[in-house]
Design a protein around this motif. Structure first.
Motif, PDB file in Angstrom:
ATOM      1  N   GLU A   1       0.613  -1.462  -0.170  1.00 48.67           N
ATOM      2  CA  GLU A   1       0.774   0.029  -0.489  1.00 48.67           C
ATOM      3  C   GLU A   1       0.816   1.483  -0.080  1.00 48.67           C
ATOM      4  O   GLU A   1       0.522   2.611  -0.712  1.00 48.67           O
ATOM      5  CB  GLU A   1      -1.035  -0.036   1.194  1.00 48.67           C
ATOM      6  N   ASP A   2       2.109   1.338   0.769  1.00 52.20           N
ATOM      7  CA  ASP A   2       2.675   2.234   0.995  1.00 52.20           C
ATOM      8  C   ASP A   2       3.574   2.623  -0.845  1.00 52.20           C
ATOM      9  O   ASP A   2       3.875   3.895  -1.338  1.00 52.20           O
ATOM     10  CB  ASP A   2       3.892   2.048   1.872  1.00 52.20           C
ATOM     11  N   ILE A   3       3.858   1.810  -1.192  1.00 53.79           N
ATOM     12  CA  ILE A   3       4.822   1.639  -2.345  1.00 53.79           C
ATOM     13  C   ILE A   3       3.536   2.188  -3.169  1.00 53.79           C
ATOM     14  O   ILE A   3       4.036   2.715  -3.904  1.00 53.79           O
ATOM     15  CB  ILE A   3       5.490   0.136  -2.695  1.00 53.79           C
ATOM     16  N   LYS A   4       2.188   1.093  -3.413  1.00 58.96           N
ATOM     17  CA  LYS A   4       1.543   1.476  -4.493  1.00 58.96           C
ATOM     18  C   LYS A   4       1.471   3.672  -4.275  1.00 58.96           C
ATOM     19  O   LYS A   4       1.066   4.234  -5.064  1.00 58.96           O
ATOM     20  CB  LYS A   4      -0.389   0.973  -4.142  1.00 58.96           C
ATOM     21  N   GLY A   5       0.982   4.261  -3.286  1.00 55.51           N
ATOM     22  CA  GLY A   5       0.501   5.242  -3.213  1.00 55.51           C
ATOM     23  C   GLY A   5       1.902   6.312  -3.791  1.00 55.51           C
ATOM     24  O   GLY A   5       1.744   7.222  -3.989  1.00 55.51           O
ATOM     25  N   LEU A   6       3.233   6.217  -3.318  1.00 54.46           N
ATOM     26  CA  LEU A   6       4.726   6.948  -4.034  1.00 54.46           C
ATOM     27  C   LEU A   6       4.526   6.601  -5.353  1.00 54.46           C
ATOM     28  O   LEU A   6       5.059   7.177  -6.079  1.00 54.46           O
ATOM     29  CB  LEU A   6       5.915   5.508  -3.362  1.00 54.46           C
TER      30      LEU A   6
ATOM     31  N   ARG B   1      11.062  -1.684 -20.318  1.00 52.28           N
ATOM     32  CA  ARG B   1      10.428   0.094 -19.998  1.00 52.28           C
ATOM     33  C   ARG B   1       9.853  -0.775 -18.113  1.00 52.28           C
ATOM     34  O   ARG B   1      10.307   0.252 -17.830  1.00 52.28           O
ATOM     35  CB  ARG B   1       8.741  -0.279 -20.483  1.00 52.28           C
ATOM     36  N   PHE B   2       9.939  -2.195 -17.923  1.00 53.06           N
ATOM     37  CA  PHE B   2       9.937  -2.626 -16.035  1.00 53.06           C
ATOM     38  C   PHE B   2      10.886  -2.399 -15.804  1.00 53.06           C
ATOM     39  O   PHE B   2      11.176  -2.082 -14.784  1.00 53.06           O
ATOM     40  CB  PHE B   2       9.543  -4.314 -16.442  1.00 53.06           C
ATOM     41  N   THR B   3      12.165  -3.050 -17.219  1.00 50.85           N
ATOM     42  CA  THR B   3      13.177  -2.833 -16.415  1.00 50.85           C
ATOM     43  C   THR B   3      13.965  -1.506 -15.866  1.00 50.85           C
ATOM     44  O   THR B   3      14.393  -1.094 -14.351  1.00 50.85           O
ATOM     45  CB  THR B   3      14.373  -3.078 -17.029  1.00 50.85           C
ATOM     46  N   ILE B   4      13.094  -0.082 -16.628  1.00 51.68           N
ATOM     47  CA  ILE B   4      13.523   1.114 -16.372  1.00 51.68           C
ATOM     48  C   ILE B   4      12.725   1.651 -15.505  1.00 51.68           C
ATOM     49  O   ILE B   4      13.734   1.930 -14.182  1.00 51.68           O
ATOM     50  CB  ILE B   4      13.732   2.122 -17.837  1.00 51.68           C
ATOM     51  N   ALA B   5      12.046   1.588 -15.841  1.00 59.41           N
ATOM     52  CA  ALA B   5      10.918   1.356 -13.747  1.00 59.41           C
ATOM     53  C   ALA B   5      11.280   1.116 -12.260  1.00 59.41           C
ATOM     54  O   ALA B   5      10.792   1.573 -11.476  1.00 59.41           O
ATOM     55  CB  ALA B   5       9.351   0.543 -14.596  1.00 59.41           C
TER      56      ALA B   5
ATOM     57  N   PHE C   1       6.709  -0.981  -6.856  1.00 60.86           N
ATOM     58  CA  PHE C   1       7.176   0.229  -7.285  1.00 60.86           C
ATOM     59  C   PHE C   1       6.861   0.083  -8.987  1.00 60.86           C
ATOM     60  O   PHE C   1       6.328   1.238  -9.615  1.00 60.86           O
ATOM     61  CB  PHE C   1       8.593   0.603  -7.153  1.00 60.86           C
ATOM     62  N   ALA C   2       7.569  -0.788  -9.786  1.00 65.42           N
ATOM     63  CA  ALA C   2       7.621  -0.697 -11.164  1.00 65.42           C
ATOM     64  C   ALA C   2       5.916  -1.061 -11.352  1.00 65.42           C
ATOM     65  O   ALA C   2       5.665  -0.536 -12.695  1.00 65.42           O
ATOM     66  CB  ALA C   2       8.870  -1.673 -11.420  1.00 65.42           C
ATOM     67  N   ALA C   3       5.399  -1.941 -10.931  1.00 67.08           N
ATOM     68  CA  ALA C   3       4.676  -2.892 -11.455  1.00 67.08           C
ATOM     69  C   ALA C   3       3.195  -1.961 -11.266  1.00 67.08           C
ATOM     70  O   ALA C   3       2.749  -1.533 -12.502  1.00 67.08           O
ATOM     71  CB  ALA C   3       4.471  -4.203 -10.663  1.00 67.08           C
ATOM     72  N   GLU C   4       3.133  -1.316 -10.100  1.00 69.40           N
ATOM     73  CA  GLU C   4       2.623  -0.096  -9.501  1.00 69.40           C
ATOM     74  C   GLU C   4       2.412   1.261 -10.851  1.00 69.40           C
ATOM     75  O   GLU C   4       1.494   1.886 -10.927  1.00 69.40           O
ATOM     76  CB  GLU C   4       2.499   0.231  -8.654  1.00 69.40           C
ATOM     77  N   LEU C   5       3.504   1.818 -10.661  1.00 69.76           N
ATOM     78  CA  LEU C   5       4.292   2.937 -11.306  1.00 69.76           C
ATOM     79  C   LEU C   5       3.730   2.463 -13.245  1.00 69.76           C
ATOM     80  O   LEU C   5       2.873   3.286 -14.277  1.00 69.76           O
ATOM     81  CB  LEU C   5       5.652   2.799 -12.187  1.00 69.76           C
ATOM     82  N   LEU C   6       3.947   1.973 -13.747  1.00 73.83           N
ATOM     83  CA  LEU C   6       3.578   1.100 -15.118  1.00 73.83           C
ATOM     84  C   LEU C   6       2.185   0.867 -15.369  1.00 73.83           C
ATOM     85  O   LEU C   6       1.474   0.976 -16.571  1.00 73.83           O
ATOM     86  CB  LEU C   6       4.024   0.285 -15.736  1.00 73.83           C
ATOM     87  N   ALA C   7       1.474  -0.139 -14.442  1.00 71.75           N
ATOM     88  CA  ALA C   7       0.064  -0.614 -14.925  1.00 71.75           C
ATOM     89  C   ALA C   7      -0.698  -0.103 -13.104  1.00 71.75           C
ATOM     90  O   ALA C   7      -0.673  -1.387 -12.413  1.00 71.75           O
ATOM     91  CB  ALA C   7      -0.020  -1.837 -15.113  1.00 71.75           C
ATOM     92  N   PRO C   8      -0.794   0.932 -12.829  1.00 70.80           N
ATOM     93  CA  PRO C   8      -1.307   0.653 -11.141  1.00 70.80           C
ATOM     94  C   PRO C   8      -2.576   0.239 -11.266  1.00 70.80           C
ATOM     95  O   PRO C   8      -3.696   0.265 -12.011  1.00 70.80           O
ATOM     96  CB  PRO C   8      -2.087   2.460 -11.497  1.00 70.80           C
TER      97      PRO C   8
END
Length: 181
Positions: free
Chosen positions: A20-25, A102-106, A141-148
């Motif tokens: 949840e914290d990572i998702k928010g960030l 894309r996932f690597t950079i995220a 973080f990468a998963a949430e950043l790319l695909a919330p």
């Protein structure tokens, strides 16, 4: 559900963070830096080439390294130096909108956001829980950043998540399954 007893550490022990914290960030990062909604596809090239380097308080820079020099390492982040090292072929694949690139950079942006002022070097620190593992945190973080996850809930097919957000089938499958929890 992640089994803490069978989880194999891949990274270094860091301060604990919940999903949840990572998702928010990640979502705050999308909003503040990328300035996109949860449903929009993240332009990672624009983010690392234009947006992050122009942020005066960040002093972010990325450096391209030859494949021969980096070997199997596709990219690496040095949060304490605010430098991202990207293998040339990964950077080229990012220009082709390759899902893995894309996932690597995220993922490396995840280290940048989550592990600031920490030199991420591998060491034998013993076993630790996933929520204390730098690599697990950066993957989340990468998963949430790319695909919330909130946006993924609106899709009925894995392929739609994959195509809309530019992620691999396996990543889209995980996100799709997470919407069921």
């Amino acid at each position: 559900m992640l089994n803490h007893k069978t989880y194999k550490n891949r990274g270094v022990r860091v301060s604990p963070r919940s999903k949840e914290d990572i998702k928010g960030l990640a979502n705050a990062f999308r909003d503040v830096y990328a300035q996109i909604t949860l449903h929009q596809r993240l332009d990672l090239l624009k983010l690392i080439e234009v947006i992050l380097p122009r942020m005066t308080n960040l002093k972010f820079e990325f450096i391209l390294i030859e494949k021969e020099e980096m070997g199997e390492v596709e990219a690496a982040m040095s949060p304490d130096r605010m430098k991202m090292y990207i293998r040339n072929d990964i950077y080229e694949r990012l220009h082709q909108d390759d899902a893995r690139a894309r996932f690597t950079i995220a993922h490396e942006i995840g280290h940048f956001v989550l592990h600031d002022e920490v030199a991420l070097t591998r060491s034998s620190q013993g076993k630790h829980e996933p929520f204390r593992d730098s690599e697990w945190q950066a993957d989340c973080f990468a998963a949430e950043l790319l695909a919330p996850i909130e946006a993924c809930k609106e899709y009925l097919k894995i392929e739609d998540i994959m195509n809309n957000f530019g992620i691999s089938y396996s990543c889209a499958l995980i996100r799709f399954n997470e919407t069921k929890n």
